[in-house]
Scaffold this motif. Structure first.
Motif, mmCIF file in Angstrom:
data_model
loop_
_atom_site.group_PDB
_atom_site.id
_atom_site.type_symbol
_atom_site.label_atom_id
_atom_site.label_comp_id
_atom_site.label_asym_id
_atom_site.label_seq_id
_atom_site.Cartn_x
_atom_site.Cartn_y
_atom_site.Cartn_z
ATOM 1 N N MET A 394 -3.825 53.693 28.044
ATOM 2 C CA MET A 394 -3.336 54.606 27.015
ATOM 3 C C MET A 394 -2.217 53.942 26.222
ATOM 4 S SD MET A 394 -3.540 58.334 28.627
ATOM 5 C CE MET A 394 -5.171 58.870 29.149
ATOM 6 N N ASN A 395 -2.097 54.349 24.974
ATOM 7 C CA ASN A 395 -0.902 53.980 24.218
ATOM 8 C C ASN A 395 0.003 55.215 24.157
ATOM 9 O OD1 ASN A 395 -2.006 55.712 22.349
ATOM 10 N ND2 ASN A 395 -2.813 54.056 21.051
ATOM 11 N N LYS A 396 1.123 55.099 23.458
ATOM 12 C CA LYS A 396 2.088 56.193 23.469
ATOM 13 C C LYS A 396 1.486 57.493 22.913
ATOM 14 C CE LYS A 396 6.964 57.039 22.951
ATOM 15 N NZ LYS A 396 8.292 56.500 22.628
ATOM 16 N N ASN A 397 0.692 57.356 21.848
ATOM 17 C CA ASN A 397 0.072 58.557 21.262
ATOM 18 C C ASN A 397 -0.885 59.237 22.233
ATOM 19 O OD1 ASN A 397 1.377 58.338 18.841
ATOM 20 N ND2 ASN A 397 -0.298 57.192 17.845
ATOM 21 N N ASN B 246 9.056 48.045 31.850
ATOM 22 C CA ASN B 246 10.294 48.826 31.901
ATOM 23 C C ASN B 246 10.631 49.110 33.371
ATOM 24 O OD1 ASN B 246 11.890 51.293 32.117
ATOM 25 N ND2 ASN B 246 11.657 51.426 29.878
ATOM 26 N N VAL B 247 11.751 48.579 33.818
ATOM 27 C CA VAL B 247 12.139 48.696 35.228
ATOM 28 C C VAL B 247 12.196 50.163 35.675
ATOM 29 C CG1 VAL B 247 14.020 48.316 36.878
ATOM 30 C CG2 VAL B 247 13.432 46.532 35.231
ATOM 31 N N HIS B 248 12.768 51.007 34.841
ATOM 32 C CA HIS B 248 12.904 52.428 35.168
ATOM 33 C C HIS B 248 11.527 53.085 35.347
ATOM 34 C CE1 HIS B 248 14.680 56.349 35.378
ATOM 35 N NE2 HIS B 248 14.154 56.751 34.234
ATOM 36 N N HIS B 249 10.644 52.810 34.419
ATOM 37 C CA HIS B 249 9.306 53.412 34.497
ATOM 38 C C HIS B 249 8.581 52.981 35.775
ATOM 39 C CE1 HIS B 249 9.069 53.826 29.807
ATOM 40 N NE2 HIS B 249 10.089 54.448 30.331
ATOM 41 N N ILE B 250 8.613 51.696 36.045
ATOM 42 C CA ILE B 250 7.864 51.190 37.205
ATOM 43 C C ILE B 250 8.464 51.717 38.514
ATOM 44 C CG2 ILE B 250 7.046 49.111 38.420
ATOM 45 C CD1 ILE B 250 5.787 49.638 35.626
ATOM 46 N N ALA B 251 9.794 51.841 38.545
ATOM 47 C CA ALA B 251 10.441 52.403 39.738
ATOM 48 C C ALA B 251 9.926 53.818 40.003
ATOM 49 C CB ALA B 251 11.949 52.401 39.564
ATOM 50 N N ASN B 332 2.121 43.212 28.620
ATOM 51 C CA ASN B 332 1.621 43.379 27.247
ATOM 52 C C ASN B 332 0.154 42.978 27.125
ATOM 53 O OD1 ASN B 332 4.047 44.341 26.197
ATOM 54 N ND2 ASN B 332 4.816 42.263 25.795
ATOM 55 N N ASP B 333 -0.262 42.046 27.973
ATOM 56 C CA ASP B 333 -1.630 41.516 27.882
ATOM 57 C C ASP B 333 -2.497 42.023 29.037
ATOM 58 O OD1 ASP B 333 -0.224 40.214 29.839
ATOM 59 O OD2 ASP B 333 -1.098 38.231 29.431
ATOM 60 N N ALA B 334 -2.358 43.328 29.300
ATOM 61 C CA ALA B 334 -2.980 43.883 30.510
ATOM 62 C C ALA B 334 -4.495 43.626 30.571
ATOM 63 C CB ALA B 334 -2.687 45.368 30.613
ATOM 64 N N PHE B 335 -5.183 43.760 29.433
ATOM 65 C CA PHE B 335 -6.644 43.577 29.459
ATOM 66 C C PHE B 335 -7.051 42.162 29.869
ATOM 67 C CE2 PHE B 335 -9.623 46.902 28.563
ATOM 68 C CZ PHE B 335 -8.817 47.959 28.202
ATOM 69 N N SER B 336 -6.153 41.187 29.656
ATOM 70 C CA SER B 336 -6.499 39.809 30.038
ATOM 71 C C SER B 336 -6.576 39.660 31.560
ATOM 72 C CB SER B 336 -5.499 38.813 29.457
ATOM 73 O OG SER B 336 -4.288 38.847 30.199
ATOM 74 N N PHE B 348 -4.959 50.911 35.876
ATOM 75 C CA PHE B 348 -4.174 51.517 34.809
ATOM 76 C C PHE B 348 -3.547 50.385 34.002
ATOM 77 C CE2 PHE B 348 -4.317 55.847 36.465
ATOM 78 C CZ PHE B 348 -4.750 55.600 37.759
ATOM 79 N N LEU B 349 -3.918 50.302 32.723
ATOM 80 C CA LEU B 349 -3.551 49.125 31.928
ATOM 81 C C LEU B 349 -2.441 49.436 30.936
ATOM 82 C CD1 LEU B 349 -7.254 48.096 31.322
ATOM 83 C CD2 LEU B 349 -5.651 46.805 32.735
ATOM 84 N N GLY B 350 -1.446 48.567 30.874
ATOM 85 C CA GLY B 350 -0.414 48.648 29.834
ATOM 86 C C GLY B 350 0.772 49.510 30.218
ATOM 87 N N HIS B 351 1.699 49.613 29.289
ATOM 88 C CA HIS B 351 2.985 50.243 29.599
ATOM 89 C C HIS B 351 2.975 51.767 29.473
ATOM 90 C CE1 HIS B 351 4.637 46.307 30.036
ATOM 91 N NE2 HIS B 351 4.434 45.974 28.771
#
Lengths: 427, 427
Positions: A394-397, B246-251, B332-336, B348-351
């Motif tokens: 997912m992206n932010k949107n 993001n450290v906070h998010h992953i925590a 940033n390059d999760a699909f790779s 689950f891919l990406g931020h």
């Protein structure tokens, strides 16, 4: 051979005995099999060799591995007719199973979200090929080819070697399939070795293949630590026929199942009383001439049944209840039955499709659910040698659009950090 | 929280403990569960009611069935925000699972032979939804919707009712899904009831759904008499992150798994030492503020691990060995990374894709393989609620082309009637 009339008063209770024919009662052998498995987990190859001495009559030698040279020599000793037959079977089975390959897919949403499903071959598969009096090269083909088509990197074969000997035809089939790792070990011990690994035998991720009650029980016990294909019992055939069918052909088809095993079941269901009674006579006419007479006779007498129904619909309904491994529809309009067939491992349509053609080289797998488990199990296939992973991106949107609902649900289930993980990315 | 460096000498043995984290040791509970199952097989509802009195603190009342009125009343008591969330989840899960539907296919040969594979919905499915302190409407959605999409005719739900009460939100979810048959019974007894049937509870063909060790053991024991989805243990997450995360998010993501269960596992693998150490601090900063602090702390301390690798390739290789239920690729390059991910229940891919979004309403199923079984098990899906039948149809020409090879193989396996069944149709 039992003849039942569906309109008879006592029919339902007689028929229920056939429906509930599966007597996969593992309770008796469970303790022994548990002990064998634990022994292999604890003592590895040492335990295996003791079991080999006990069950297969040799000491396991220097190595349990079957060498490439043994396979090659057996292949060289095989006559051309047999080589051609094995190669034709291999090609046809491969061709069919390639059609089962599922693709990884992705789907996209307008906001940029991506959902999908990734298909990945299983890393290591263990194939169990039973031994005993006869060689079963077809079992090897039917288990190995779906694994090969799926893209499994490591294929391990275990098969018992009575007095240290593996049947030449099985070795030749290993050579044709280019099996790289095969071991002379059978029974519950072989299943334990593949599930947990020993010094000789690698631990695998999935175990498939037929076997006796000890093998079946071992597969059930290791299930969860590895995946398995199914738990199969004695073979069986059901035939729906009408007056267009050839009595002689159908009698042989029923006997071809009966000759497998005293516990094999053969059922004929028809609304033609005339056909049914002729068939019974024909079976008893042929029976004494068969080489495997004793086995076939016991099977037909104890496990076989002819059922005479009122009409085609009733024949189909009863056959669905029986949920047989092999189902022949021996009528001129066989395809018209197909929409109504709910439970069957493999369906053989028309007058020129004997079940035996599916055992060897029609293409579809001959490892099929038995004992009524066609209600919920499927034929062995490529599917048994792959696994799936869900894909979510997912992206932010995309996340924003779902965030409120997601947080509400996490809240309702009392999972605060779940809610937070969405909240911190969207506010 | 443990921090491991992959280049350390002792790393391999420490890491192996994580790989072999599944301690699905059913040996202890096997005798009790076997007894419960046999009791339900022998005494049906009477046994169930005794178990309900013992485990759920009520006597089972006049009927174990949950009425449509109870579901409707619960739905009416549910606020609109929650109704919308449940409906959005339902729609998205349904939409995803529809993409999993396989089609019956046929293929044709020039000689007129037809081969194919028929897809048929399972007749009756039993869904087990655990109870306890919280309501888990999401478990119902995730189990029922694939069955509905598959076309299952009869769906049965069993869930324990502590003191006779089923959580309102679960009842509301039943109403939304139009569940027709649901029963207030839980544990191993519920699994036995669905596998073998009682006067109140119909026998089903497949049983799915999560549960504690008693439920898991019961599912394993009835496997073969019915099909089951998988044997699942405590939940788990693995995150591969780099400095872009993001450290906070992953925590929070790691903690969202830890809050489930003291036995849940949370793993971070990264080649950024800086990220790893910041993450550890952040976890301990957030931890005391969580409502489920005690559970999350025990999980993080005893089951969690941060692994610092040399590079991206090593991170992927180690994560494949762990074969986690939920895998986040926070780069940033999760699909790779995707081509190299071999073992994971859901990816689950990406931020902006926190694991929690997959628990509720991204669409893919949240019932996923745990404890490393992503090496061979797949997410729950439509596939669990269908079965396949092979289709074979030949005419005389088609059979003729294969007859010699088929007879040679039947001969080699010593099956005379098999050979005859081809011979009589072709000579």
């Amino acid at each position: 051979m039992k003849v039942l009339y569906s309109r008879d008063l006592g029919f339902r209770s007689e028929f229920d005995l056939l429906v509930n024919r599966s007597d996969n009662d593992m309770a008796d052998v469970m303790p022994i099999v548990t002990e064998i498995i634990n022994d292999v987990r604890n003592r590895g190859d040492v335990a295996l060799k003791e079991q080999i001495l006990k069950f297969d009559g040799w000491d396991g030698g220097d190595s349990l591995a079957i060498s490439k040279d043994e396979m090659k020599e057996a292949f060289n000793n095989t006559n051309n007719k047999m080589k051609e037959a094995l190669n034709l079977a291999k090609d046809r089975i491969k061709n069919y199973h390639k059609k089962q390959l599922e693709k990884t897919w992705l789907s996209f949403e307008e906001n940029g979200s991506i959902l999908g499903q990734k298909i990945t071959p299983i890393d290591k598969a263990g194939l169990y090929i039973p031994g005993g009096k006869a060689a079963y090269p077809s079992s090897l083909l039917m288990n190995a080819i779906p694994a090969i088509v799926a893209g499994v990197k490591q294929i391990i074969v275990c098969t018992p070697a009575t007095n240290g000997k593996v049947p030449e035809l099985l070795l030749a089939a290993m050579y044709i399939l280019d099996i790289k790792k095969a071991f002379k070990v059978g029974g519950a011990g072989a299943i334990a070795a593949m599930a947990y690994g020993t010094k000789s035998i690698p631990k695998v991720d999935v175990i498939t293949g037929p076997g006796n009650i000890f093998v079946a029980t071992a597969k059930k016990l290791v299930f969860g630590d590895v995946n398995i294909d199914m738990i199969a019992g004695p073979s069986e055939i059901g035939v729906i026929a009408d007056d267009s069918a050839n009595v002689h052909h159908i009698a042989i088809d029923l006997l071809s199942q009966a000759e497998h095993d005293e516990l094999a079941s053969s059922f004929l269901i028809t609304h033609s009383k005339d056909f049914a009674l002729k068939l019974k006579d024909e079976i008893y006419r042929i029976l004494p001439n068969l080489k495997r007479y004793e086995i076939a006779k016991k099977s037909i007498e104890n496990k076989g049944a002819i059922i005479i129904t009122q009409n085609k619909d009733e024949s189909i309904a009863l056959m669905n209840e029986l949920a047989v491994e092999h189902l022949e529809i021996a009528t001129n309009d066989a395809f018209s039955y197909l929409p109504f067939i709910k439970n069957a491992g493999a369906i053989f349509l028309g007058h020129y499709t004997p079940e035996a053609i599916g055992d060897y080289l029609a293409g579809p797998n001959h490892t099929l659910p038995t004992g009524g488990s066609a209600r919920f199990f499927s034929p062995l296939g490529v599917n048994n040698f792959i696994k799936k992973s869900s894909i979510i991106s997912m992206n932010k949107n995309g996340l924003n659009e779902l965030s409120k609902a997601c947080m509400a649900l996490a809240d309702a289930e009392g999972l605060e950090a779940h809610k937070l993980s969405v909240e911190v990315r969207t506010n």
